[in-house]
Design a protein around this motif. Structure first.
Motif, PDB file in Angstrom:
ATOM      1  N   GLN A  93     -56.312 -44.888  85.302  1.00 14.35           N
ATOM      2  CA  GLN A  93     -57.582 -45.041  84.616  1.00 14.35           C
ATOM      3  C   GLN A  93     -58.723 -44.990  85.627  1.00 14.35           C
ATOM      4  O   GLN A  93     -58.673 -45.647  86.663  1.00 14.35           O
ATOM      5  CB  GLN A  93     -57.616 -46.365  83.851  1.00 14.35           C
ATOM      6  N   SER A  94     -59.723 -44.201  85.310  1.00 15.54           N
ATOM      7  CA  SER A  94     -60.877 -44.076  86.198  1.00 15.54           C
ATOM      8  C   SER A  94     -61.827 -45.246  85.974  1.00 15.54           C
ATOM      9  O   SER A  94     -61.774 -45.913  84.934  1.00 15.54           O
ATOM     10  CB  SER A  94     -61.593 -42.750  85.932  1.00 15.54           C
ATOM     11  N   PRO A  95     -62.706 -45.509  86.937  1.00 10.40           N
ATOM     12  CA  PRO A  95     -63.684 -46.595  86.761  1.00 10.40           C
ATOM     13  C   PRO A  95     -64.546 -46.424  85.513  1.00 10.40           C
ATOM     14  O   PRO A  95     -65.029 -47.409  84.952  1.00 10.40           O
ATOM     15  CB  PRO A  95     -64.520 -46.521  88.039  1.00 10.40           C
ATOM     16  N   SER A  96     -64.734 -45.180  85.062  1.00 11.73           N
ATOM     17  CA  SER A  96     -65.556 -44.943  83.870  1.00 11.73           C
ATOM     18  C   SER A  96     -64.815 -45.247  82.570  1.00 11.73           C
ATOM     19  O   SER A  96     -65.412 -45.251  81.495  1.00 11.73           O
ATOM     20  CB  SER A  96     -66.042 -43.489  83.857  1.00 11.73           C
ATOM     21  N   GLY A  97     -63.520 -45.487  82.645  1.00 13.83           N
ATOM     22  CA  GLY A  97     -62.734 -45.826  81.468  1.00 13.83           C
ATOM     23  C   GLY A  97     -61.811 -44.728  80.998  1.00 13.83           C
ATOM     24  O   GLY A  97     -60.915 -44.982  80.180  1.00 13.83           O
ATOM     25  N   GLY A  98     -61.992 -43.485  81.427  1.00 13.70           N
ATOM     26  CA  GLY A  98     -61.113 -42.387  81.048  1.00 13.70           C
ATOM     27  C   GLY A  98     -59.836 -42.379  81.869  1.00 13.70           C
ATOM     28  O   GLY A  98     -59.649 -43.194  82.777  1.00 13.70           O
ATOM     29  N   TRP A  99     -58.960 -41.426  81.531  1.00 18.51           N
ATOM     30  CA  TRP A  99     -57.674 -41.324  82.215  1.00 18.51           C
ATOM     31  C   TRP A  99     -57.584 -40.035  83.006  1.00 18.51           C
ATOM     32  O   TRP A  99     -58.019 -38.986  82.540  1.00 18.51           O
ATOM     33  CB  TRP A  99     -56.521 -41.403  81.212  1.00 18.51           C
ATOM     34  N   LYS A 100     -57.007 -40.133  84.192  1.00 18.67           N
ATOM     35  CA  LYS A 100     -56.815 -38.991  85.069  1.00 18.67           C
ATOM     36  C   LYS A 100     -55.320 -38.716  85.253  1.00 18.67           C
ATOM     37  O   LYS A 100     -54.522 -39.636  85.381  1.00 18.67           O
ATOM     38  CB  LYS A 100     -57.445 -39.243  86.444  1.00 18.67           C
ATOM     39  N   GLY A 101     -54.959 -37.423  85.246  1.00 16.00           N
ATOM     40  CA  GLY A 101     -53.575 -37.033  85.512  1.00 16.00           C
ATOM     41  C   GLY A 101     -52.702 -36.965  84.290  1.00 16.00           C
ATOM     42  O   GLY A 101     -51.587 -36.447  84.357  1.00 16.00           O
ATOM     43  N   THR A 102     -53.148 -37.482  83.166  1.00 18.77           N
ATOM     44  CA  THR A 102     -52.341 -37.443  81.946  1.00 18.77           C
ATOM     45  C   THR A 102     -52.649 -36.190  81.141  1.00 18.77           C
ATOM     46  O   THR A 102     -53.647 -35.504  81.375  1.00 18.77           O
ATOM     47  CB  THR A 102     -52.606 -38.682  81.076  1.00 18.77           C
ATOM     48  N   LEU A 202     -56.008 -48.320  88.795  1.00 20.64           N
ATOM     49  CA  LEU A 202     -57.365 -48.857  88.881  1.00 20.64           C
ATOM     50  C   LEU A 202     -57.297 -50.353  89.150  1.00 20.64           C
ATOM     51  O   LEU A 202     -56.759 -51.121  88.341  1.00 20.64           O
ATOM     52  CB  LEU A 202     -58.116 -48.590  87.575  1.00 20.64           C
ATOM     53  N   ASP A 203     -57.831 -50.768  90.281  1.00 20.88           N
ATOM     54  CA  ASP A 203     -57.920 -52.185  90.604  1.00 20.88           C
ATOM     55  C   ASP A 203     -59.125 -52.756  89.862  1.00 20.88           C
ATOM     56  O   ASP A 203     -60.285 -52.476  90.204  1.00 20.88           O
ATOM     57  CB  ASP A 203     -58.094 -52.367  92.117  1.00 20.88           C
ATOM     58  N   LYS A 204     -58.873 -53.556  88.838  1.00 20.26           N
ATOM     59  CA  LYS A 204     -59.954 -54.056  87.986  1.00 20.26           C
ATOM     60  C   LYS A 204     -60.848 -55.057  88.709  1.00 20.26           C
ATOM     61  O   LYS A 204     -62.002 -55.269  88.305  1.00 20.26           O
ATOM     62  CB  LYS A 204     -59.364 -54.689  86.729  1.00 20.26           C
ATOM     63  N   ASP A 205     -60.343 -55.673  89.777  1.00 19.12           N
ATOM     64  CA  ASP A 205     -61.173 -56.622  90.526  1.00 19.12           C
ATOM     65  C   ASP A 205     -62.236 -55.916  91.353  1.00 19.12           C
ATOM     66  O   ASP A 205     -63.375 -56.385  91.455  1.00 19.12           O
ATOM     67  CB  ASP A 205     -60.289 -57.482  91.432  1.00 19.12           C
ATOM     68  N   THR A 206     -61.849 -54.787  91.959  1.00 17.15           N
ATOM     69  CA  THR A 206     -62.793 -54.052  92.804  1.00 17.15           C
ATOM     70  C   THR A 206     -63.395 -52.843  92.101  1.00 17.15           C
ATOM     71  O   THR A 206     -64.394 -52.296  92.583  1.00 17.15           O
ATOM     72  CB  THR A 206     -62.090 -53.598  94.094  1.00 17.15           C
ATOM     73  N   GLY A 207     -62.770 -52.405  90.985  1.00 18.88           N
ATOM     74  CA  GLY A 207     -63.264 -51.214  90.290  1.00 18.88           C
ATOM     75  C   GLY A 207     -62.944 -49.925  91.015  1.00 18.88           C
ATOM     76  O   GLY A 207     -63.553 -48.882  90.718  1.00 18.88           O
ATOM     77  N   GLN A 208     -61.991 -49.945  91.943  1.00 21.39           N
ATOM     78  CA  GLN A 208     -61.623 -48.766  92.717  1.00 21.39           C
ATOM     79  C   GLN A 208     -60.199 -48.328  92.392  1.00 21.39           C
ATOM     80  O   GLN A 208     -59.354 -49.147  92.016  1.00 21.39           O
ATOM     81  CB  GLN A 208     -61.734 -49.054  94.222  1.00 21.39           C
ATOM     82  N   VAL A 209     -59.947 -47.013  92.549  1.00 20.29           N
ATOM     83  CA  VAL A 209     -58.615 -46.465  92.350  1.00 20.29           C
ATOM     84  C   VAL A 209     -57.834 -46.605  93.658  1.00 20.29           C
ATOM     85  O   VAL A 209     -58.261 -46.104  94.698  1.00 20.29           O
ATOM     86  CB  VAL A 209     -58.665 -44.994  91.909  1.00 20.29           C
TER      87      VAL A 209
END
Length: 488
Positions: A93-102, A202-209
Motif C-alpha cells: 500500500q502506498s502512502p496515498s492509500g492505493g496499492w502498488k504491484g497488484t 507500508l510502515d503506518k508509523d512513519t508513512g514510508q514503504v
C-alpha cells in the motif's frame, strides 16, 4: 432390430466416429482449448510429487528418467491463464492509500477473490464439457438407445445427499489441483523458505514503504491468542491478506490448507487405487476358483483384519519413517502404501459377495464351457459387475483415510514438517481454541469433518444410484450386480 442398427452395433467406436466425425471433432477441439488454458497447472499437480526421490533410489532408472523429468518440469512451468503472475495479489500500500504491484492496482483481497472465482468458474466449465462429451457419445456414437447406466446417472442427479457430497468433493479436488493459484501466497515463499524472500510494506508509523524478509513479517503476524492475532478475512501489519488468518508461526493458514489438500488427496487416491486393485484381484480369484483359493484369501484377509489397524499403522510408520521410502513426499507415499496394505481386506470383503453371485451365473459357465481362459472370463464377464460396489465402498473409505492421516499427523507420526497437512494445523492450534486465535484449529477441523462427510455422502449417492433397492433394504441379488457394472 433394423439392418442399419445391426451394422452400427457391429462397428467399433473408432469406426462409428469415422462415419460421423463432426460431433466428436467439435467436442475434442473444445476440450483441447480448455486443457491448454490451464495445462501447466494440471501438469503441476503431477509434478508436485517428488518422483526424483524415488528414482534416485533406483540407479538403473536414472538414465531413463532424467530426460522425462526435465521435460515434465518444462511442461509444469508453462504459462496458464489463471496464474498468480497475471492476477498478482502480492503488493504494498502506498502512502496515498492505493496499492502498488497488484493486478490493476486492486487490493490483495479483491485480486485473490477474483482469482478464486475464475478458477472455480473454469473448473465448472471443464466439468460441464466432460458431461457434454458423455452426451455426445450417447447421442451420436453409442450403439444402444438405453443402458442401465442411464438410469444410474438419472438417479444420482436427483439424489440431493449424493449431489452435496459430489459438490464438496469437487471443491476439494480443485483445491488440490490448483493449490498454487488459489493460495494467497506460495508455499516456497511463506512456509518453506520465508527467510529467503523479501516483501515491501507500508510502515503506518512513519508513512514510508519499507522492505523486510517474509520470515520477519511472519514473526510479526503470529496468531497466539492474547499475545497477538491475525484472524480470518483480515490484513496483517504488512499489508498481506489472510482469508483464514495465520498460524502461531505467522504463516498463512489458507495457503497451508490448500497445499495440505494435495497431500490428503494423494494419500487417499494412491491407497484406494492400490488396495482396490488388490481387493479386486482377490475377489475375482476367490470367486472363480473357490475352494482352497477362497479359503486362503479368507485366512490372509482375516489375519490382517484381526490386527488393530491403528496400532499397526503407528508401529509401521514409526519403524519406516526413517527409511528412504519415508522420505518420498515427506512420508506421503509411505502412508499411502501402509493404508493400502492394511485396508485392502475390507474392500475385498465388500466386493467378495457380489463376485460370488456373478460367478454362479449361467454366462460364466458358458464362457468356461467354450474354453475361454480364466483371465479373460474374470476381466470381461466378472470384473464389470463388481466395479459399482468397489466404487461405492472406495468413496466411503477415502474419507476415513483422510481423517486417519490427519489424526496421525496430530499425534506427531504423520506427514513431516514443513509439508502442509491439515492435522498439524489442528495440533498447533489446540492451545488457542478458547482465545482470539480459535481459527487455527477450528477451520481445519471443520474442513476435515466436511470432507469426510462429503465422501460418505458421495458413496451413499453412488450406492443408491447403483442399487435403487438399497434405500428399502431389499436384496437385489445378481440383478444389482449387473446394474452396477453394465453400460455401453
Amino acid at each position: 432390430m433394423s439392418t442399419n442398427s445391426a451394422i452400427r452395433e457391429e462397428k467399433s467406436l473408432r469406426e462409428r466416429i469415422a462415419d460421423n466425425p463432426r460431433p466428436a471433432a467439435l467436442w475434442f477441439a473444445g476440450f483441447l482449448v480448455l486443457l491448454a488454458l490451464e495445462f501447466g497447472a494440471l501438469w503441476g499437480m503431477i509434478m508436485a510429487v517428488p518422483w526424483a526421490t524415488f528414482v534416485n533410489k533406483l540407479a538403473f532408472l536414472k538414465p531413463i528418467a532424467a530426460p522425462f523429468a526435465t521435460f515434465g518440469d518444462a511442461l509444469a512451468n508453462l504459462p496458464t491463464l489463471l496464474t498468480r503472475d497475471i492476477f498478482d495479489n502480492t503488493g504494498w500500500q502506498s502512502p496515498s492509500g492505493g496499492w502498488k504491484g497488484t493486478f490493476l492496482g486492486l487490493s490483495p483481497a479483491v485480486v485473490w477473490a477474483i482469482r478464486v472465482v475464475l478458477i472455480y468458474a473454469y473448473t465448472l466449465g471443464f466439468l460441464y464439457w466432460v458431461w457434454r462429451g458423455y452426451l455426445t457419445f450417447r447421442e451420436h456414437y453409442r450403439y444402444a438407445d438405453w443402458t442401465p447406466r442411464d438410469d444410474m446417472i438419472s438417479r444420482f442427479r436427483h439424489n440431493t445427499w449424493g449431489l452435496f457430497g459430489f459438490i464438496v468433493v469437487f471443491m476439494f479436488v480443485v483445491m488440490a489441483i490448483f493449490a498454487p493459484s488459489l493460495g494467497t501466497t506460495t508455499v516456497e515463499h511463506n512456509i518453506q523458505n520465508p527467510f529467503s524472500y523479501k516483501i515491501h510494506y507500508l510502515d503506518k508509523d512513519t508513512g514510508q514503504v519499507k522492505e523486510t524478509l517474509i520470515g520477519d513479517a511472519n514473526f510479526g503476524s503470529r496468531s497466539r491468542g492474547d499475545s497477538g492475532n491475525v484472524g480470518p478475512m483480515t490484513y496483517d501489519d504488512y499489508g498481506r491478506f489472510h482469508p483464514f488468518g495465520t498460524l502461531p508461526t505467522g504463516k498463512d493458514l489458507f495457503t497451508f490448507m490448500m497445499h495440505g489438500a494435495r497431500i490428503s488427496l494423494f494419500i487417499g487416491l494412491t491407497s484406494i487405487v492400490v488396495s482396490g486393485l488388490i481387493a479386486t484381484s482377490f475377489a475375482l480369484l476367490t470367486a472363480y476358483y473357490k475352494g482352497l483359493v477362497d479359503l486362503a484369501g479368507v485366512i490372509i484377509g482375516d489375519s490382517i483384519m484381526s490386527i488393530p489397524r491403528l496400532l499397526l499403522l503407528l508401529l509401521l510408520s514409526y519403524v519406516l519413517r526413517g527409511t528412504w521410502l519415508g522420505q518420498i513426499y515427506n512420508g506421503a507415499l509411505l502412508f499411502a502404501l501402509l493404508f493400502a496394505a492394511t485396508g485392502w481386506p475390507f474392500l475385498w470383503r465388500a466386493v467378495r459377495g457380489p463376485a460370488m453371485q456373478v460367478s454362479e451365473q449361467e454366462w460364466i459357465d458358458a464362457a468356461k464351457s467354450f474354453g475361454q481362459s480364466p483371465v479373460t472370463t474374470m476381466k470381461k464377464h466378472m470384473a464389470p459387475y463388481i466395479l459399482g460396489y468397489l466404487l461405492v465402498y472406495s468413496s466411503m473409505t477415502l474419507g476415513g483415510i483422510i481423517i486417519s492421516v490427519a489424526a496421525l499427523t496430530f499425534l506427531g507420526l504423520g506427514i513431516t514438517a514443513p509439508t502442509p497437512e491439515w492435522g498439524r494445523a489442528v495440533d498447533v492450534g489446540q492451545a488457542y481454541t478458547t482465545t482470539a486465535s480459535w481459527h487455527i484449529s477450528f477451520i481445519p477441523g471443520v474442513l476435515i469433518v466436511l470432507i469426510v462427510t462429503a465422501f460418505n455422502a458421495l458413496g451413499d449417492g453412488i450406492r443408491d444410484a447403483v442399487d435403487p433397492q438399497s434405500e428399502t433394504g431389499d436384496d437385489g441379488g445378481a440383478e444389482v450386480a449387473a446394474t452396477g457394472g453394465s453400460g455401453a
